[in-house]
Design a protein around this motif. Sequence first.
Motif, mmCIF file in Angstrom:
data_model
loop_
_atom_site.group_PDB
_atom_site.id
_atom_site.type_symbol
_atom_site.label_atom_id
_atom_site.label_comp_id
_atom_site.label_asym_id
_atom_site.label_seq_id
_atom_site.Cartn_x
_atom_site.Cartn_y
_atom_site.Cartn_z
ATOM 1 N N VAL A 1 0.838 -1.204 0.000
ATOM 2 C CA VAL A 1 0.000 0.000 0.000
ATOM 3 C C VAL A 1 0.872 1.252 0.000
ATOM 4 O O VAL A 1 0.644 2.198 -0.768
ATOM 5 N N LEU A 2 1.899 1.254 0.853
ATOM 6 C CA LEU A 2 2.806 2.402 0.938
ATOM 7 C C LEU A 2 3.591 2.575 -0.362
ATOM 8 O O LEU A 2 3.739 3.697 -0.870
ATOM 9 N N TRP A 3 4.064 1.470 -0.906
ATOM 10 C CA TRP A 3 4.813 1.507 -2.162
ATOM 11 C C TRP A 3 3.944 2.076 -3.294
ATOM 12 O O TRP A 3 4.353 2.966 -4.036
ATOM 13 N N GLY A 4 2.722 1.573 -3.403
ATOM 14 C CA GLY A 4 1.811 2.067 -4.440
ATOM 15 C C GLY A 4 1.480 3.539 -4.265
ATOM 16 O O GLY A 4 1.393 4.296 -5.241
ATOM 17 N N SER A 5 1.306 3.956 -3.001
ATOM 18 C CA SER A 5 0.977 5.361 -2.728
ATOM 19 C C SER A 5 2.127 6.288 -3.121
ATOM 20 O O SER A 5 1.918 7.308 -3.797
ATOM 21 N N ILE A 6 3.344 5.948 -2.694
ATOM 22 C CA ILE A 6 4.516 6.778 -3.017
ATOM 23 C C ILE A 6 4.721 6.849 -4.517
ATOM 24 O O ILE A 6 4.950 7.928 -5.089
ATOM 25 N N THR A 7 4.613 5.706 -5.182
ATOM 26 C CA THR A 7 4.830 5.659 -6.630
ATOM 27 C C THR A 7 3.787 6.470 -7.381
ATOM 28 O O THR A 7 4.122 7.318 -8.221
ATOM 29 N N SER A 8 2.512 6.245 -7.073
ATOM 30 C CA SER A 8 1.449 6.922 -7.821
ATOM 31 C C SER A 8 1.418 8.423 -7.544
ATOM 32 O O SER A 8 1.306 9.229 -8.476
ATOM 33 N N VAL A 9 1.530 8.823 -6.278
ATOM 34 C CA VAL A 9 1.510 10.257 -5.946
ATOM 35 C C VAL A 9 2.711 10.967 -6.570
ATOM 36 O O VAL A 9 2.572 12.042 -7.168
ATOM 37 N N GLY A 10 3.889 10.361 -6.439
ATOM 38 C CA GLY A 10 5.095 10.971 -7.001
ATOM 39 C C GLY A 10 5.039 11.072 -8.514
ATOM 40 O O GLY A 10 5.396 12.110 -9.091
ATOM 41 N N TYR A 11 4.575 10.017 -9.164
ATOM 42 C CA TYR A 11 4.500 10.006 -10.630
ATOM 43 C C TYR A 11 3.479 11.028 -11.147
ATOM 44 O O TYR A 11 3.760 11.774 -12.088
ATOM 45 N N ILE A 12 2.312 11.079 -10.519
ATOM 46 C CA ILE A 12 1.262 12.027 -10.945
ATOM 47 C C ILE A 12 1.730 13.469 -10.726
ATOM 48 O O ILE A 12 1.571 14.328 -11.594
ATOM 49 N N ARG A 13 2.337 13.722 -9.574
ATOM 50 C CA ARG A 13 2.796 15.082 -9.261
ATOM 51 C C ARG A 13 3.905 15.515 -10.236
ATOM 52 O O ARG A 13 3.889 16.632 -10.742
ATOM 53 N N SER A 14 4.868 14.617 -10.483
ATOM 54 C CA SER A 14 5.950 14.972 -11.410
ATOM 55 C C SER A 14 5.418 15.136 -12.832
ATOM 56 O O SER A 14 5.931 15.959 -13.599
ATOM 57 N N GLY A 15 4.373 14.386 -13.185
ATOM 58 C CA GLY A 15 3.757 14.537 -14.504
ATOM 59 C C GLY A 15 3.100 15.894 -14.666
ATOM 60 O O GLY A 15 3.198 16.524 -15.716
ATOM 61 N N ARG A 16 2.446 16.369 -13.592
ATOM 62 C CA ARG A 16 1.822 17.702 -13.634
ATOM 63 C C ARG A 16 2.876 18.797 -13.746
ATOM 64 O O ARG A 16 2.697 19.777 -14.478
ATOM 65 N N ILE A 17 3.955 18.638 -12.990
ATOM 66 C CA ILE A 17 5.055 19.616 -13.065
ATOM 67 C C ILE A 17 5.649 19.632 -14.463
ATOM 68 O O ILE A 17 5.923 20.699 -15.030
ATOM 69 N N TYR A 18 5.822 18.435 -15.041
ATOM 70 C CA TYR A 18 6.375 18.326 -16.396
ATOM 71 C C TYR A 18 5.478 19.031 -17.409
ATOM 72 O O TYR A 18 5.954 19.793 -18.250
ATOM 73 N N GLU A 19 4.164 18.784 -17.333
ATOM 74 C CA GLU A 19 3.232 19.397 -18.285
ATOM 75 C C GLU A 19 3.199 20.911 -18.142
ATOM 76 O O GLU A 19 3.149 21.644 -19.132
ATOM 77 N N ALA A 20 3.225 21.395 -16.885
ATOM 78 C CA ALA A 20 3.200 22.840 -16.644
ATOM 79 C C ALA A 20 4.472 23.495 -17.176
ATOM 80 O O ALA A 20 4.423 24.545 -17.826
ATOM 81 N N ARG A 21 5.605 22.862 -16.915
ATOM 82 C CA ARG A 21 6.888 23.432 -17.389
ATOM 83 C C ARG A 21 6.973 23.373 -18.914
ATOM 84 O O ARG A 21 7.442 24.314 -19.550
ATOM 85 N N LYS A 22 6.500 22.274 -19.482
ATOM 86 C CA LYS A 22 6.498 22.128 -20.939
ATOM 87 C C LYS A 22 5.655 23.229 -21.585
ATOM 88 O O LYS A 22 6.049 23.820 -22.594
ATOM 89 N N ALA A 23 4.487 23.510 -20.987
ATOM 90 C CA ALA A 23 3.608 24.559 -21.512
ATOM 91 C C ALA A 23 4.258 25.936 -21.391
ATOM 92 O O ALA A 23 4.160 26.763 -22.300
ATOM 93 N N ARG A 24 4.941 26.190 -20.258
ATOM 94 C CA ARG A 24 5.609 27.484 -20.060
ATOM 95 C C ARG A 24 6.733 27.683 -21.062
ATOM 96 O O ARG A 24 6.901 28.764 -21.625
ATOM 97 N N ILE A 25 7.536 26.626 -21.290
ATOM 98 C CA ILE A 25 8.637 26.734 -22.241
ATOM 99 C C ILE A 25 8.099 26.960 -23.649
ATOM 100 O O ILE A 25 8.614 27.795 -24.406
ATOM 101 N N ALA A 26 7.037 26.224 -24.014
ATOM 102 C CA ALA A 26 6.431 26.400 -25.342
ATOM 103 C C ALA A 26 5.900 27.819 -25.504
ATOM 104 O O ALA A 26 6.033 28.427 -26.572
ATOM 105 N N GLU A 27 5.323 28.361 -24.444
ATOM 106 C CA GLU A 27 4.796 29.729 -24.470
ATOM 107 C C GLU A 27 5.934 30.738 -24.624
ATOM 108 O O GLU A 27 5.832 31.694 -25.405
#
Length: 199
Positions: free
Chosen positions: A121-147
């Motif tokens: 449960v802990l492993w799945g939580s750390i993996t999913s939360v970290g992956y989703i959060r880093s994905g959002r950061i990636y998309e936001a930064r990608k959009a800013r750079i493109a802009e």
Amino acid sequence: MICRKCGSVLEEGQMSCPFCGESVASGMEGTKQKKVELKALAEVPDDKEKLLTELQRLKEYFLAIRGKYAVMEDLWLMQLKWQEPSLLHWALGGFLVTFAVYLMLYGAGLLPHVAMSFFFVLWGSITSVGYIRSGRIYEARKARIAEDIFEVENDVRNYYNQAADCFLPLDYSDPRVIGELIHGIETGTIKSFQDYRIN
């Protein structure tokens, strides 16, 4: 964010660049606009001396915005280096963190022997939360750079369209490229501008 004028890295929420004073808000207005259309190219001078004179004139003209070419190049490199987060990497990292936490808790006697489900449960939580959060950061930064790229490129295109009798395509308007072209024609390694464009 990147300052469109001097290329300095800006903190989130800053309204102007602390180094050159360029307004950040003014750069956001153009994001809903389309890319600036380029004007038609002028005829390439046939005479070598006239060609060199015109190239030197254009080089001097585009030197006024040489900083924007550097900013655009830096933004392109940032766009290439910024990689999408990997689920495999997050799964491996999550496993190592979970294993360390589980060993500490188990060693302290805080977990019974049957609490193996806690590990997953802990492993799945750390993996999913970290992956989703880093994905959002990636998309936001990608959009800013493109802009930022869009804004700087439009600035360059606007300036390019004001160049009188410009026979250079936009890709060749960087003063460094024009300098290489002048050097090649002067030394004879480039026979004509048309050959240089083909190569």
